[in-house]
Design a protein around this motif. Structure first.
Motif, PDB file in Angstrom:
ATOM      1  N   TRP A 180      38.662  47.437  44.463  1.00  0.00           N
ATOM      2  CA  TRP A 180      39.226  47.151  45.605  1.00  0.00           C
ATOM      3  C   TRP A 180      40.394  47.912  46.217  1.00  0.00           C
ATOM      4  O   TRP A 180      40.895  47.678  46.930  1.00  0.00           O
ATOM      5  CB  TRP A 180      39.344  45.519  45.880  1.00  0.00           C
ATOM      6  CG  TRP A 180      38.261  44.930  46.321  1.00  0.00           C
ATOM      7  CD1 TRP A 180      38.114  44.287  47.607  1.00  0.00           C
ATOM      8  CD2 TRP A 180      37.172  44.467  45.625  1.00  0.00           C
ATOM      9  NE1 TRP A 180      37.025  43.969  47.848  1.00  0.00           N
ATOM     10  CE2 TRP A 180      36.229  43.833  46.582  1.00  0.00           C
ATOM     11  CE3 TRP A 180      36.632  44.708  44.479  1.00  0.00           C
ATOM     12  CZ2 TRP A 180      35.014  43.192  46.141  1.00  0.00           C
ATOM     13  CZ3 TRP A 180      35.477  44.217  44.120  1.00  0.00           C
ATOM     14  CH2 TRP A 180      34.672  43.426  44.988  1.00  0.00           C
ATOM     15  N   HIS A 219      40.066  42.935  51.482  1.00  0.00           N
ATOM     16  CA  HIS A 219      38.785  42.454  52.173  1.00  0.00           C
ATOM     17  C   HIS A 219      38.904  41.018  52.699  1.00  0.00           C
ATOM     18  O   HIS A 219      39.853  40.121  52.571  1.00  0.00           O
ATOM     19  CB  HIS A 219      37.623  42.342  51.147  1.00  0.00           C
ATOM     20  CG  HIS A 219      37.992  41.450  49.808  1.00  0.00           C
ATOM     21  ND1 HIS A 219      36.815  41.153  48.967  1.00  0.00           N
ATOM     22  CD2 HIS A 219      38.863  40.675  49.543  1.00  0.00           C
ATOM     23  CE1 HIS A 219      37.543  40.446  48.077  1.00  0.00           C
ATOM     24  NE2 HIS A 219      38.617  40.172  48.322  1.00  0.00           N
ATOM     25  N   SER A 226      37.107  38.532  52.545  1.00  0.00           N
ATOM     26  CA  SER A 226      36.864  37.556  51.739  1.00  0.00           C
ATOM     27  C   SER A 226      37.969  36.331  51.267  1.00  0.00           C
ATOM     28  O   SER A 226      37.774  35.291  50.853  1.00  0.00           O
ATOM     29  CB  SER A 226      36.046  37.815  50.387  1.00  0.00           C
ATOM     30  OG  SER A 226      35.127  39.046  50.693  1.00  0.00           O
ATOM     31  N   ARG A 250      42.887  49.436  51.920  1.00  0.00           N
ATOM     32  CA  ARG A 250      42.630  50.104  50.574  1.00  0.00           C
ATOM     33  C   ARG A 250      43.121  51.491  50.270  1.00  0.00           C
ATOM     34  O   ARG A 250      43.249  52.133  51.467  1.00  0.00           O
ATOM     35  CB  ARG A 250      41.085  50.010  50.323  1.00  0.00           C
ATOM     36  CG  ARG A 250      40.554  48.541  50.271  1.00  0.00           C
ATOM     37  CD  ARG A 250      39.354  48.401  49.853  1.00  0.00           C
ATOM     38  NE  ARG A 250      38.532  47.279  50.213  1.00  0.00           N
ATOM     39  CZ  ARG A 250      37.091  47.086  49.825  1.00  0.00           C
ATOM     40  NH1 ARG A 250      36.231  47.957  49.490  1.00  0.00           N
ATOM     41  NH2 ARG A 250      36.641  45.900  50.458  1.00  0.00           N
ATOM     42  N   GLU A 256      33.782  38.472  58.214  1.00  0.00           N
ATOM     43  CA  GLU A 256      33.573  37.795  56.993  1.00  0.00           C
ATOM     44  C   GLU A 256      32.782  36.655  57.694  1.00  0.00           C
ATOM     45  O   GLU A 256      33.412  35.714  58.133  1.00  0.00           O
ATOM     46  CB  GLU A 256      34.661  37.455  55.949  1.00  0.00           C
ATOM     47  CG  GLU A 256      34.252  36.590  54.808  1.00  0.00           C
ATOM     48  CD  GLU A 256      33.930  37.597  53.672  1.00  0.00           C
ATOM     49  OE1 GLU A 256      34.347  38.715  53.749  1.00  0.00           O
ATOM     50  OE2 GLU A 256      33.611  36.897  52.712  1.00  0.00           O
ATOM     51  N   PHE A 258      28.643  40.594  42.667  1.00  0.00           N
ATOM     52  CA  PHE A 258      29.929  40.356  43.309  1.00  0.00           C
ATOM     53  C   PHE A 258      30.369  39.338  42.041  1.00  0.00           C
ATOM     54  O   PHE A 258      29.829  38.563  42.212  1.00  0.00           O
ATOM     55  CB  PHE A 258      30.010  40.071  44.655  1.00  0.00           C
ATOM     56  CG  PHE A 258      29.764  41.241  45.596  1.00  0.00           C
ATOM     57  CD1 PHE A 258      30.649  42.433  45.793  1.00  0.00           C
ATOM     58  CD2 PHE A 258      28.288  41.203  46.268  1.00  0.00           C
ATOM     59  CE1 PHE A 258      30.435  43.212  46.658  1.00  0.00           C
ATOM     60  CE2 PHE A 258      28.223  42.295  47.109  1.00  0.00           C
ATOM     61  CZ  PHE A 258      28.895  43.485  47.353  1.00  0.00           C
ATOM     62  N   PHE A 291      32.204  36.566  43.270  1.00  0.00           N
ATOM     63  CA  PHE A 291      32.459  35.542  43.880  1.00  0.00           C
ATOM     64  C   PHE A 291      31.130  34.947  44.546  1.00  0.00           C
ATOM     65  O   PHE A 291      31.136  33.663  45.278  1.00  0.00           O
ATOM     66  CB  PHE A 291      33.647  35.837  45.214  1.00  0.00           C
ATOM     67  CG  PHE A 291      33.471  36.870  45.823  1.00  0.00           C
ATOM     68  CD1 PHE A 291      33.864  38.063  45.375  1.00  0.00           C
ATOM     69  CD2 PHE A 291      32.545  37.138  47.149  1.00  0.00           C
ATOM     70  CE1 PHE A 291      33.971  39.360  45.933  1.00  0.00           C
ATOM     71  CE2 PHE A 291      32.764  38.425  47.648  1.00  0.00           C
ATOM     72  CZ  PHE A 291      33.505  39.471  47.071  1.00  0.00           C
ATOM     73  N   THR A 292      29.959  35.349  44.446  1.00  0.00           N
ATOM     74  CA  THR A 292      28.764  34.958  44.951  1.00  0.00           C
ATOM     75  C   THR A 292      27.737  35.175  43.712  1.00  0.00           C
ATOM     76  O   THR A 292      27.867  35.847  42.728  1.00  0.00           O
ATOM     77  CB  THR A 292      28.078  35.839  45.961  1.00  0.00           C
ATOM     78  OG1 THR A 292      28.490  37.284  45.830  1.00  0.00           O
ATOM     79  CG2 THR A 292      28.708  35.574  47.367  1.00  0.00           C
ATOM     80  N   GLY A 323      28.094  43.556  51.902  1.00  0.00           N
ATOM     81  CA  GLY A 323      27.577  42.637  50.688  1.00  0.00           C
ATOM     82  C   GLY A 323      27.364  41.093  51.129  1.00  0.00           C
ATOM     83  O   GLY A 323      27.971  40.697  52.259  1.00  0.00           O
ATOM     84  N   ALA A 324      26.692  40.220  50.385  1.00  0.00           N
ATOM     85  CA  ALA A 324      26.365  39.065  50.772  1.00  0.00           C
ATOM     86  C   ALA A 324      25.885  38.093  49.634  1.00  0.00           C
ATOM     87  O   ALA A 324      25.711  38.832  48.395  1.00  0.00           O
ATOM     88  CB  ALA A 324      25.273  38.865  51.773  1.00  0.00           C
ATOM     89  N   GLY A 325      25.835  36.906  49.779  1.00  0.00           N
ATOM     90  CA  GLY A 325      25.229  36.146  48.547  1.00  0.00           C
ATOM     91  C   GLY A 325      25.853  34.533  48.646  1.00  0.00           C
ATOM     92  O   GLY A 325      26.290  34.269  49.742  1.00  0.00           O
ATOM     93  N   ALA A 373      27.667  33.418  51.845  1.00  0.00           N
ATOM     94  CA  ALA A 373      29.006  34.295  52.465  1.00  0.00           C
ATOM     95  C   ALA A 373      28.416  35.753  52.732  1.00  0.00           C
ATOM     96  O   ALA A 373      27.717  36.168  52.180  1.00  0.00           O
ATOM     97  CB  ALA A 373      30.230  34.203  51.651  1.00  0.00           C
ATOM     98  N   PHE A 374      29.050  36.655  53.738  1.00  0.00           N
ATOM     99  CA  PHE A 374      28.730  37.963  53.823  1.00  0.00           C
ATOM    100  C   PHE A 374      30.003  38.583  54.378  1.00  0.00           C
ATOM    101  O   PHE A 374      30.690  37.860  54.966  1.00  0.00           O
ATOM    102  CB  PHE A 374      27.641  38.065  54.543  1.00  0.00           C
ATOM    103  CG  PHE A 374      27.618  37.606  56.125  1.00  0.00           C
ATOM    104  CD1 PHE A 374      28.712  38.211  57.171  1.00  0.00           C
ATOM    105  CD2 PHE A 374      27.189  36.453  56.611  1.00  0.00           C
ATOM    106  CE1 PHE A 374      28.735  37.747  58.433  1.00  0.00           C
ATOM    107  CE2 PHE A 374      27.484  35.774  57.641  1.00  0.00           C
ATOM    108  CZ  PHE A 374      28.315  36.499  58.669  1.00  0.00           C
ATOM    109  N   GLY A 375      30.046  39.780  53.886  1.00  0.00           N
ATOM    110  CA  GLY A 375      31.308  40.727  54.484  1.00  0.00           C
ATOM    111  C   GLY A 375      30.765  41.944  54.777  1.00  0.00           C
ATOM    112  O   GLY A 375      30.341  42.661  53.986  1.00  0.00           O
TER     113      GLY A 375
END
Ligand code: DAH
Length: 371
Positions: free
Chosen positions: A154, A175, A177, A228, A243, A281, A283-284, A314-316, A337-339
């Motif tokens: 990140w 992010h 998230s 970043r 997000e 990821f 977190f997912t 990403g997502a999950g 979730a997705f971002g």
């Protein structure tokens, strides 16, 4: 002294009202407020007023000075207005007018508004969470163990050396998230409060226990600036993400895919489709990368996309540990979730060809006015 001040004020104001041009006004200003102007000299005499009355007289003197200044300004405006009027009369009103330059919202603002309204229709509410964030919400509460190498992905900006024993360091959020656990905490707190108000039994009001009561339903859209340490043609140090977070009972991948398809068709057009690819990821679980068919070849493969697909983000399914950090019982509730990047989806839209992302923030009107 008071009388003298008032009569000075009357003299000045009547002269000002009679003034018919700016030059006369400047002369009056000098006469009263100049270095040896009448009012200036009188103000100097205030030291002669007995101490106990000096404050009162002083404030009257200031008022007088202010009203003289204001009267001069007002008269200036009136005179200016009159000249405009005179000039207007000499205009040939049959001449075509001059079109004033009209601006428009920045490309990114337009995209954010469009994204917000697409998700609004299916019940996702836009929220805003801090850009200057604790390490805790950006990483720890998202299931990143301390010193885990995945944190390096990140490329975070750290603001100070200062560390909080529970929340870690202060960072620029890398992010969106980081809004997930904040949103969970907010929803749980609200439900507990409601239950307490209604004095419901069965819902534990204590913060130490995970929430497993009724009615938890989160549909969040967090759009924010992220930061970043990166800069090249496809990355800027400041960029935007949006997000989504949906938590409720029996939420599954089917819901995630449905929302994803809905977004892709609404934002990119009916002729575009999406696919999900396994990924990782913290977190997912499971996690995915989302791809959308290329707008130029529609999935056949071309010079731009190579294999027909463009990567969106990403997502999950929300990791049970993340729900736990948010105070939610993962045995009762689940979520997805997705971002995704605002700049990225914008560039994937048909007809928008931006070969250097940094142009978006260069403030060059030649560039921005094309859209
Ligand atoms: N936060 C991730 C990033 O910046 C993107 C992301 C991946 C967000 C998976 C999610 C998710 O919500 O489920 O790269």
């Amino acid at each position: 002294m008071e009388e003298k001040l008032m009569s000075l004020k009357n003299d000045a104001v009547s002269l000002i009202l009679d003034a018919s041009d700016e030059k006369t006004l400047e002369e009056i200003k000098l006469q009263f407020l100049g270095r040896s102007g009448r009012l200036t000299l009188t103000l100097k005499e205030i030291t002669k007023v007995p101490l106990e009355r000096r404050a009162e007289v002083g404030s009257l003197a200031n008022e007088v000075k202010q009203s003289v200044e204001e009267a001069i300004e007002r008269q200036k405006q009136i005179l200016k207005h009159q000249t405009i009027k005179v000039r207007k009369q000499t205009l040939d009103v049959t001449n075509p007018g001059i079109k004033p330059p009209l601006g428009h919202l920045h490309l990114i603002t337009q995209a954010m508004e469009e994204i917000t309204s697409i998700f609004d229709k299916i019940g996702f509410t836009r929220v805003r969470y801090p850009e200057v964030e604790w390490d805790y919400y950006a990483f720890t509460a998202l299931n990143f163990p301390e010193n885990h190498p995945a944190r390096d992905d990140w490329e975070t900006f750290f603001t100070t050396e200062q560390t909080d024993s529970e929340k870690g360091q202060i960072i620029l959020t890398p992010h969106t998230s980081s809004g997930q656990v904040r949103e969970m905490e907010r929803s749980v707190a609200k439900l507990r409060e409601l239950a307490r108000e209604r004095s419901e039994t069965g819902v534990d009001g204590s913060k130490d226990k995970l929430y497993s009561g009724p009615d938890l339903s989160i549909r969040m859209l967090n759009i924010a600036k992220c930061y970043r340490r990166q800069s090249d043609v496809s990355h800027t140090q400041m960029f935007h993400q949006f997000e989504g977070l949906c938590v409720g009972e029996n939420i599954s991948i089917v819901h995630l895919k449905g929302v994803l398809d809905y977004f892709v068709k609404s934002y990119f057009g009916e002729n575009r489709t999406s696919r999900i690819r396994p990924y990782h990821f913290q977190f997912t679980e499971p996690s995915f990368e989302i791809d959308v068919t290329c707008g130029v070849c529609l999935g056949k493969g071309c010079k731009l996309c190579k294999a027909g697909w463009l990567e969106m983000g990403g997502a999950g399914m929300v990791h049970p540990n993340v729900l736990t950090y948010g105070g939610i019982d993962p045995k009762k509730y689940s979520g997805f979730a997705f971002g995704w990047g605002v700049e990225r989806v914008l560039m994937m839209k048909e007809g928008i060809e931006i070969d250097d992302l940094r142009l978006l923030y260069s403030n060059k009107l030649e560039f921005l006015e094309q859209f």
